[in-house]
Design an enzyme around this catalytic site. Structure first.
Site, PDB file in Angstrom:
ATOM      1  N   ASP A 335      -6.071  -0.666   0.318  1.00  0.00           N
ATOM      2  CA  ASP A 335      -4.577  -0.536   0.357  1.00  0.00           C
ATOM      3  C   ASP A 335      -4.437   0.366  -1.795  1.00  0.00           C
ATOM      4  O   ASP A 335      -5.720  -0.945  -1.966  1.00  0.00           O
ATOM      5  CB  ASP A 335      -3.379  -1.228   0.704  1.00  0.00           C
ATOM      6  CG  ASP A 335      -2.012  -1.417   0.122  1.00  0.00           C
ATOM      7  OD1 ASP A 335      -1.730  -0.123   0.317  1.00  0.00           O
ATOM      8  OD2 ASP A 335      -1.496  -1.997   0.054  1.00  0.00           O
ATOM      9  N   ASP A 625      -1.813  -5.936   2.690  1.00  0.00           N
ATOM     10  CA  ASP A 625      -1.363  -6.728   2.601  1.00  0.00           C
ATOM     11  C   ASP A 625       0.164  -6.335   3.172  1.00  0.00           C
ATOM     12  O   ASP A 625       0.978  -7.898   3.103  1.00  0.00           O
ATOM     13  CB  ASP A 625      -0.908  -7.071   1.276  1.00  0.00           C
ATOM     14  CG  ASP A 625      -0.204  -6.223   0.223  1.00  0.00           C
ATOM     15  OD1 ASP A 625       0.318  -5.123   1.388  1.00  0.00           O
ATOM     16  OD2 ASP A 625       0.129  -6.248  -1.101  1.00  0.00           O
ATOM     17  N   ASP A 629       0.761  -2.125   7.137  1.00  0.00           N
ATOM     18  CA  ASP A 629      -1.330  -2.848   6.973  1.00  0.00           C
ATOM     19  C   ASP A 629      -2.264  -3.457   8.586  1.00  0.00           C
ATOM     20  O   ASP A 629      -2.733  -2.756   8.734  1.00  0.00           O
ATOM     21  CB  ASP A 629      -2.008  -3.216   6.266  1.00  0.00           C
ATOM     22  CG  ASP A 629      -1.491  -2.281   5.037  1.00  0.00           C
ATOM     23  OD1 ASP A 629      -1.762  -1.142   4.659  1.00  0.00           O
ATOM     24  OD2 ASP A 629      -1.112  -3.125   3.759  1.00  0.00           O
TER      25      ASP A 629
END
Length: 900
Positions: A335, A625, A629
């Site tokens: 990410d 986070d 995800d």
């Protein structure tokens, strides 16, 4: 959500419905629900909370420790020894199994307790209208149809269809990965709009950055988007780790070799005249000796040591096999927001009609910057139209309020200004930001005159400006030059805000708006990369690991950060999330071979990208986070969640949690993962090479029709005592310096590499010849059979001690690694030799093992012969180092891939 009748077509989603239809479907209105109806719905739909995943029962965790083919072989060996009434050997094997299970059980239970916090994302309190009156209730009591009131700083308690907004901006990064807050409105949007573009919705778990709003709760608890993701995590099967796959292949190979070896030795012995009962005992003892029963314990200890080393480097491992998985990783899907970047906006560049200037980050004691008049007013305008706050906490500045406005304050601080002093100027009129206007303004008593300060979208401020300020003074407005500069900054992934001002002769009226402004310039901001991330990505590339960014941000922003960090070259293609939906599985795999950035990725896109990479043969680690995800974290070979800023849903789904939220820690964890696997490989090589030579020595003696060089008790002593001490100490071996200079292991590679299988033969030849030669020497020179067997046994013990020097490095010479690098191994080797020497001279062990004391001359012969294993393996290592590239190419092309 209030369900449709059975058999009725599915109604349009909430974000596509006009407000009257929303109210009709929910059975609610502008005064909210009656209290009695709210209570009824609470009983019907249940509390507004995520159902926690049930904890793993302790007995399941315990039984999981026995799910290994090597363990199955040991269990079979224990049963056979019990049938033969060999209680001591059965007890030793049982102790090995229990020790292994207890270590793994303790580690997994501790890790599970440390990360179970799934419920903390539900808002503790909420404000609603019921019976026309505003009430504050527990967040768990919100029901579908409640009219929920939102204000700055609140966490959204449910999925809400907005009906009224005033400057409402929502931070939904935990769902979409976007680094910036998104303005909301109350108008319906297209039915096919992804979550990131449903501007009339506020989703559970997101945060109100600024403004106010109200809307109807359309989903609560597990029916929310947050709940759907949490539910999909539990449905997602956890894949086997590469280490577990390798262990299964290795155990199958060992099982076949052990069974065939024991059978052949039994049949040969009987064929040459040995008694069947004696040969059966030897075959069983040989099987137990060849099976590396110490391997499960050493595996567990090596992985537990890896857990401890990683914890010291801020990486918390939840399950032991995940320690090694990072060492096998070929792709890291990361990410952007909060992982590669700091998750805070920072002004990176100023543009005025006089030119562009990069802006350094703020810090205590920073030297003031020599600003031009337009630059100074540009920064002052960003401070005056601002509701955020910034203060010094130690050596860093902490902020509160809207991240964009906080970035403007920090920009002024970086230039040596004091925002508090500037904002002491009296406020004459404030006009807050509205999405329809796309600007905000504040009129202040500044330098003795009422002055408009305005910030907003460049296009809107240009419409209200008639001039622009240069270092030499105001000049006519060059609209095209400003728009070109704004476009160029935006193309590099910056968020661009424009500022303007105008000094007035008299204070404005309450209905006045700024006109005839002097355009000051642009402030370009971006979520900056974390320190050290670029170097960590370069290190991953050197280690043969590809980094792919998967983010919910816009393509321009993602592309700019990817180029800055070295993930992809400038202008490299970006794969948009919506396009992922349109690609077939084969086409997606093909695109991902060429693309390192996936932008505007929804949860289902990230999950599909992970699945495509794994289907393409990669070992995939995914970092993240946010709640968005979590499904990908579960589906990956190893999921890596953020410990500080990460959500509990992400941590629950992950195999590893970063305590410092730093991508750099992943690079350190890759190193530790490779060191752990190298130690596992060293131990396996040591045990297998020892067991293999024992098998061949016994078979050779039977073929030559010699007496057996070792009896069953001696085989077990050699394997369970002398090897058992030293193999455990090998797990503490420190890593080699070049561990990150080699590409990741292929998923098809075995625990023992083709090179080490070859070295097993190289190391086995001197052991086979030396042991049989000394055994024959003793018999030919009049020694008793027990004395000759003692020599053969002791020669094998010495061979093992010398062989440890070979095993410590696959590539480096044994003479270049100091024995003091691993004091456990040094002490373990001394302890194993001391135990064996004591066994030779103590009457009880002499009786059990059928050994005799040895002469001084015999010791010299044995030491001289055993040292030849060092010479043989050193010659092999030298050959590989000298002819390495050609040799490895030949081996890779000509050798059949290892099946273990």
């Amino acid at each position: 959500m209030l369900p449709a009748g059975e058999g009725a077509p599915a109604p349009p989603p909430w974000h596509a419905l006009p407000l009257p239809e929303v109210e009709a479907r929910l059975g609610t209105g502008p005064h909210g629900l009656p209290a009695a109806e709210a209570a009824s719905r609470l009983a019907r739909f249940g509390p507004n909370e995520l159902e926690p995943a049930p904890p793993t029962p302790w007995y399941i965790t315990l039984l999981r420790q026995f799910r290994s083919p090597v363990i199955y072989i040991l269990l079979a060996a224990a049963l056979v020894t019990l049938v033969l009434r060999d209680v001591v050997d059965a007890a030793v094997i049982a102790a090995v199994l229990l020790l292994n299970a207890s270590i793994g059980f303790t580690q997994e239970r501790r890790a599970e307790r440390s990360v179970r916090a799934l419920m903390s994302l539900v808002a503790p309190r909420a404000r609603v209208l019921r019976d026309g009156h505003e009430r504050e209730i527990e967040g768990r009591d919100v029901v579908p149809g409640d009219l929920v009131l939102l204000e700055s700083g609140m966490r959204v308690p449910a999925d809400i269809r907005l009906v009224q907004v005033t400057g409402l901006v929502i931070d939904q990064s935990l769902l979409t990965g976007e680094s910036e807050g998104v303005a909301r409105h109350a108008d319906p949007v297209d039915e096919a709009a992804p979550i990131a573009d449903r501007a009339c919705m506020a989703y559970s778990g997101s945060i109100v950055v600024r403004g106010r709003g109200r809307g109807y709760a359309v989903a609560t608890g597990m029916a929310t988007e947050l709940g759907a993701i949490a539910g999909s995590i539990r449905e997602q099967a956890t894949p086997q780790t590469p280490l577990q796959e390798r262990m299964e292949r290795f155990a199958r190979t060992i099982g076949v070799i052990v069974a065939l070896g024991a059978l052949v030795s039994f049949l040969l012995g009987v064929a040459v005249g040995e008694s069947p009962s004696q040969m059966f005992k030897v075959a069983v003892a040989l099987a137990v000796a060849v099976v590396p029963e110490g391997l499960p314990v050493v595996f567990t200890v090596a992985l537990a040591l890896g857990v401890r080393r990683m914890a010291r480097r801020n990486a918390i491992i939840r399950k032991l096999p995940a320690v090694e998985t990072l060492g096998s990783t070929t792709v890291i899907g990361t990410d952007k927001t909060g992982t590669l970047t700091e998750n805070r906006m920072t002004v990176r560049e100023l543009w005025t009609p006089g030119g562009a200037r990069p802006l350094p980050p703020p810090g205590p004691g920073a030297a003031p910057i020599d600003l031009t008049p337009p630059e100074r007013l540009l920064l002052i305008a960003g401070v005056m139209t601002n509701e955020a706050d910034a203060f010094l906490a130690g050596d860093v500045y902490e902020t509160s309020g809207d991240p964009t406005e906080a970035a403007l304050l920090l920009a002024a601080i970086a230039a040596g200004m004091e925002p508090a002093e500037l904002r002491a100027a009296p406020v004459l009129l404030d006009i807050p930001f509205e999405s329809e206007r796309q600007y905000s303004t504040s009129c202040r008593d500044f330098e003795g005159a009422p002055t408009w300060f305005v910030k907003g979208a460049p296009e809107r401020l240009l419409e209200r400006s008639t001039a622009m300020l240069t270092p030499s003074g105001p000049v006519p407005l060059d609209r095209e030059a400003v728009l070109a500069a704004a476009h160029e900054l935006a193309s590099r992934g910056h968020r661009v805000l424009a500022m303007a001002y105008r000094a007035l002769e008299a204070p404005p009226g309450p209905d006045d708006h700024p006109e005839g402004l002097v355009f000051l310039g642009l402030q370009a901001m971006m979520d900056p990369p974390r320190p050290g991330v670029r170097e960590a990505i370069a290190g991953c590339r050197d280690a043969g690991i590809r980094v792919v960014m998967i983010t919910g941000d816009h393509a321009a922003t993602a592309s700019a950060i990817a180029a800055e960090l070295g993930i992809a070259p400038p202008g490299a293609p970006v794969l948009p999330g919506p396009e992922v939906d349109r690609l077939s599985d084969d086409d997606l795999r093909e695109r991902l071979r060429e693309t390192a950035v996936v932008a505007r990725a929804a949860p289902e896109h990230k999950l599909r990208v992970v699945q495509a990479l794994r289907a393409d043969g990669h070992v995939v680690a995914v970092t993240g986070d946010g709640v968005n995800d979590a499904p990908a974290l579960r589906a990956a070979d190893i999921g890596v969640a953020m410990g500080r800023s990460g959500t509990d849903v992400a941590r629950e789904a992950a195999d590893m949690v970063l305590a410092d939220d730093n991508f750099v820690t992943i690079y350190a964890a890759v190193e530790e993962g490779r060191v752990t696997f190298e130690n596992v490989r060293k131990v396996t090589f040591f045990l297998v090479s020892n067991g293999a030579v024992l098998l061949v020595v016994i078979l050779a003696a039977v073929l030559f029709q010699w007496p057996l060089p070792m009896v069953a008790a001696q085989l077990l002593w050699l394997n369970l005592v002398t090897s058992g001490i030293q193999d455990l100490a090998l797990a503490f071996e420190p890593g080699e310096k070049d561990v990150l200079k080699f590409p990741p292991r292929r998923r098809s590679d075995g625990i023992i590499s083709p090179l080490l299988w070859e070295r097993t033969v190289v190391a086995g030849i001197p052991r086979l010849i030396g042991t049989l030669a000394l055994f024959r020497w003793e018999l030919d020179h009049g020694a008793s059979l027990e004395s000759a067997q003692t020599v053969a046994l002791t020669t094998m013990v010495l061979f093992q001690a010398f062989h440890l020097g070979n095993v410590r490095s696959e590539r480096q010479s044994a003479f270049t690694r100091s024995p003091f690098l691993n004091p456990f191994l040094l002490i373990g080797t001394i302890a194993a030799l001391s135990l064996h020497v004591a066994a030779l001279y103590l009457p009880p062990t002499q009786f059990v093992l059928r050994v005799e004391p040895l002469s001084f001359e015999a010791w010299w012969r044995m030491i001289a012969v055993a040292s030849t294993i060092l010479l043989a393996v050193e010659a092999h290592k030298l050959w590989v180092r000298r002819f390495g590239p050609v040799y490895r190419l030949f081996v890779r092309r000509a050798a059949v891939s290892s099946t273990a």
